[in-house]
Design a protein around this motif. Structure first.
Motif, PDB file in Angstrom:
ATOM      1  N   PRO A 148       0.820  -1.224   0.000  1.00 51.90           N
ATOM      2  CA  PRO A 148       0.000   0.000   0.000  1.00 51.90           C
ATOM      3  C   PRO A 148       0.846   1.263   0.000  1.00 51.90           C
ATOM      4  N   TRP A 149       1.989   1.205   0.675  1.00 50.06           N
ATOM      5  CA  TRP A 149       2.827   2.402   0.812  1.00 50.06           C
ATOM      6  C   TRP A 149       3.634   2.675  -0.450  1.00 50.06           C
ATOM      7  N   THR A 150       4.085   1.624  -1.135  1.00 47.95           N
ATOM      8  CA  THR A 150       4.846   1.850  -2.368  1.00 47.95           C
ATOM      9  C   THR A 150       3.923   2.295  -3.500  1.00 47.95           C
ATOM     10  N   LEU A 151       2.706   1.753  -3.530  1.00 46.99           N
ATOM     11  CA  LEU A 151       1.773   2.113  -4.595  1.00 46.99           C
ATOM     12  C   LEU A 151       1.199   3.516  -4.399  1.00 46.99           C
ATOM     13  N   ALA A 152       1.222   4.003  -3.157  1.00 49.54           N
ATOM     14  CA  ALA A 152       0.652   5.322  -2.877  1.00 49.54           C
ATOM     15  C   ALA A 152       1.656   6.458  -3.039  1.00 49.54           C
ATOM     16  N   ASP A 153       2.947   6.120  -3.053  1.00 53.36           N
ATOM     17  CA  ASP A 153       3.969   7.158  -3.028  1.00 53.36           C
ATOM     18  C   ASP A 153       5.125   6.790  -3.968  1.00 53.36           C
ATOM     19  N   PRO A 154       5.318   7.522  -5.062  1.00 55.03           N
ATOM     20  CA  PRO A 154       6.407   7.209  -5.994  1.00 55.03           C
ATOM     21  C   PRO A 154       7.786   7.217  -5.332  1.00 55.03           C
ATOM     22  N   ASN A 156       8.491   6.485  -2.193  1.00 47.35           N
ATOM     23  CA  ASN A 156       8.567   5.253  -1.406  1.00 47.35           C
ATOM     24  C   ASN A 156       8.859   4.071  -2.318  1.00 47.35           C
ATOM     25  N   TRP A 157       8.172   3.995  -3.448  1.00 45.20           N
ATOM     26  CA  TRP A 157       8.388   2.914  -4.423  1.00 45.20           C
ATOM     27  C   TRP A 157       9.842   2.897  -4.894  1.00 45.20           C
ATOM     28  N   ASN A 158      10.347   4.044  -5.315  1.00 48.46           N
ATOM     29  CA  ASN A 158      11.698   4.101  -5.873  1.00 48.46           C
ATOM     30  C   ASN A 158      12.763   3.741  -4.838  1.00 48.46           C
ATOM     31  N   ARG A 159      12.637   4.294  -3.630  1.00 45.28           N
ATOM     32  CA  ARG A 159      13.630   4.023  -2.601  1.00 45.28           C
ATOM     33  C   ARG A 159      13.568   2.566  -2.148  1.00 45.28           C
ATOM     34  N   THR A 160      12.364   2.039  -2.015  1.00 42.43           N
ATOM     35  CA  THR A 160      12.204   0.635  -1.612  1.00 42.43           C
ATOM     36  C   THR A 160      12.799  -0.308  -2.646  1.00 42.43           C
ATOM     37  N   HIS A 161      12.604   0.004  -3.931  1.00 44.94           N
ATOM     38  CA  HIS A 161      13.112  -0.882  -4.976  1.00 44.94           C
ATOM     39  C   HIS A 161      14.624  -0.764  -5.161  1.00 44.94           C
ATOM     40  N   ARG A 162      15.187   0.374  -4.817  1.00 43.71           N
ATOM     41  CA  ARG A 162      16.651   0.465  -4.827  1.00 43.71           C
ATOM     42  C   ARG A 162      17.242  -0.433  -3.742  1.00 43.71           C
ATOM     43  N   VAL A 163      16.643  -0.373  -2.552  1.00 45.56           N
ATOM     44  CA  VAL A 163      17.095  -1.242  -1.461  1.00 45.56           C
ATOM     45  C   VAL A 163      16.853  -2.707  -1.823  1.00 45.56           C
ATOM     46  N   GLY A 164      15.664  -2.993  -2.341  1.00 46.24           N
ATOM     47  CA  GLY A 164      15.343  -4.357  -2.727  1.00 46.24           C
ATOM     48  C   GLY A 164      16.271  -4.890  -3.801  1.00 46.24           C
ATOM     49  N   ALA A 195      13.464 -10.541   0.877  1.00 51.06           N
ATOM     50  CA  ALA A 195      12.050 -10.278   0.626  1.00 51.06           C
ATOM     51  C   ALA A 195      11.411  -9.463   1.750  1.00 51.06           C
ATOM     52  N   LEU A 196      11.844  -9.692   2.993  1.00 51.64           N
ATOM     53  CA  LEU A 196      11.214  -9.046   4.139  1.00 51.64           C
ATOM     54  C   LEU A 196      11.742  -7.640   4.414  1.00 51.64           C
ATOM     55  N   ILE A 197      13.065  -7.446   4.315  1.00 53.82           N
ATOM     56  CA  ILE A 197      13.654  -6.160   4.686  1.00 53.82           C
ATOM     57  C   ILE A 197      13.090  -5.000   3.866  1.00 53.82           C
ATOM     58  N   PRO A 198      12.932  -5.116   2.539  1.00 54.63           N
ATOM     59  CA  PRO A 198      12.340  -3.994   1.788  1.00 54.63           C
ATOM     60  C   PRO A 198      10.925  -3.643   2.253  1.00 54.63           C
ATOM     61  N   CYS A 199      10.159  -4.665   2.676  1.00 56.92           N
ATOM     62  CA  CYS A 199       8.798  -4.393   3.157  1.00 56.92           C
ATOM     63  C   CYS A 199       8.839  -3.580   4.445  1.00 56.92           C
ATOM     64  N   VAL A 200       9.727  -3.965   5.365  1.00 59.23           N
ATOM     65  CA  VAL A 200       9.864  -3.223   6.618  1.00 59.23           C
ATOM     66  C   VAL A 200      10.398  -1.815   6.343  1.00 59.23           C
ATOM     67  N   TYR A 201      11.361  -1.723   5.431  1.00 58.39           N
ATOM     68  CA  TYR A 201      11.929  -0.428   5.064  1.00 58.39           C
ATOM     69  C   TYR A 201      10.868   0.491   4.473  1.00 58.39           C
ATOM     70  N   SER A 202      10.021  -0.066   3.627  1.00 62.03           N
ATOM     71  CA  SER A 202       8.953   0.716   3.009  1.00 62.03           C
ATOM     72  C   SER A 202       7.977   1.228   4.060  1.00 62.03           C
ATOM     73  N   LEU A 203       7.613   0.361   4.994  1.00 63.60           N
ATOM     74  CA  LEU A 203       6.715   0.778   6.072  1.00 63.60           C
ATOM     75  C   LEU A 203       7.358   1.875   6.909  1.00 63.60           C
ATOM     76  N   GLY A 204       8.656   1.740   7.166  1.00 63.77           N
ATOM     77  CA  GLY A 204       9.359   2.758   7.935  1.00 63.77           C
ATOM     78  C   GLY A 204       9.342   4.113   7.234  1.00 63.77           C
ATOM     79  N   LEU A 205       9.526   4.109   5.916  1.00 60.16           N
ATOM     80  CA  LEU A 205       9.461   5.357   5.158  1.00 60.16           C
ATOM     81  C   LEU A 205       8.076   5.989   5.259  1.00 60.16           C
TER      82      LEU A 205
END
Length: 211
Positions: A148-154, A156-164, A195-205
């Motif tokens: 929900p957080w990556t789809l709502a915020d570009p 968040n999406w970009n930073r999460t996918h760089r980490v991922g 798989a898990l760390i990017p999800c937690v990172y995204s939530l943190g952002l």
């Protein structure tokens, strides 16, 4: 969009079911009980009929291939999926089909093969490729870390996918390392964390931005 990639879908679909032809050619030499599943030690721990191994598995992977291809191409934001990632989507099932065919047929015919090393190499290539292409994908509903957080915020999406992306490449390197150390739980743990760390990172952002 589907019409544009029709030839690619037909080509990759044909490659996916091509192992069926190999199985038919070797039909008389293949046993009635075919190995189709391998444990963490590399030993066979699951069997099926020859018909299912030769015909059923490729057809199942073809169905998966067509489903993934059509869903990806029908994504309202398909243009945000990088061309390289889209190519990877088209070729994953065909490659898996051939990889499974090599393992199943060689084992059934008594050809010696180190199953665990073969899995290590395949997984390493897959995760390193995914890790490299993941940061190039922009927001879409099909490919990537869809939260929900990556789809709502570009951002968040970009930073999460760089980490991922970095973590997927790292997981791939652990699969390569397993070729030499042979401790399968290490790359498995690395894969779960990737798989898990990017999800937690995204939530943190997301939570940080809310504050």
């Amino acid at each position: 969009m589907i019409k544009k990639y029709r030839r690619m879908i037909l080509l990759t679909g044909a490659v996916t079911v091509l192992p069926m032809l190999v199985g038919v050619l070797f039909w008389s030499r293949l046993p009635e009980r075919m190995p189709i599943h391998f444990g963490v030690s590399g030993e066979v721990d699951g069997y099926s009929s020859r018909t299912f191994a030769v015909l059923g598995l490729p057809l199942f992977l073809l169905a998966m291939h067509l489903f993934c291809s059509f869903v990806t191409l029908l994504d309202p934001r398909q243009k945000n999926i990088s061309s390289k990632m889209l190519t990877l989507v088209f070729w994953i099932c065909p490659l898996v089909s051939w990889f499974c065919a090599v393992l199943v047929y060689s084992t059934a015919l008594g050809i010696q093969m180190d199953v665990l090393k073969a899995v290590d190499i395949f997984m390493a290539v897959l995760f390193i490729a995914l890790g490299n292409y993941m940061p190039k994908c922009r927001q879409n509903y099909t490919v990537g870390i869809k939260l929900p957080w990556t789809l709502a915020d570009p951002e968040n999406w970009n930073r999460t996918h760089r980490v991922g992306g970095w973590l997927f490449v790292l997981a791939g390197l652990f699969w390569l390392l397993d070729i030499f150390i042979g401790v399968i739980w290490i790359p498995l743990a690395a894969t779960i964390l990737a798989a898990l760390i990017p999800c937690v990172y995204s939530l943190g952002l997301y939570l940080k931005k809310q504050k």
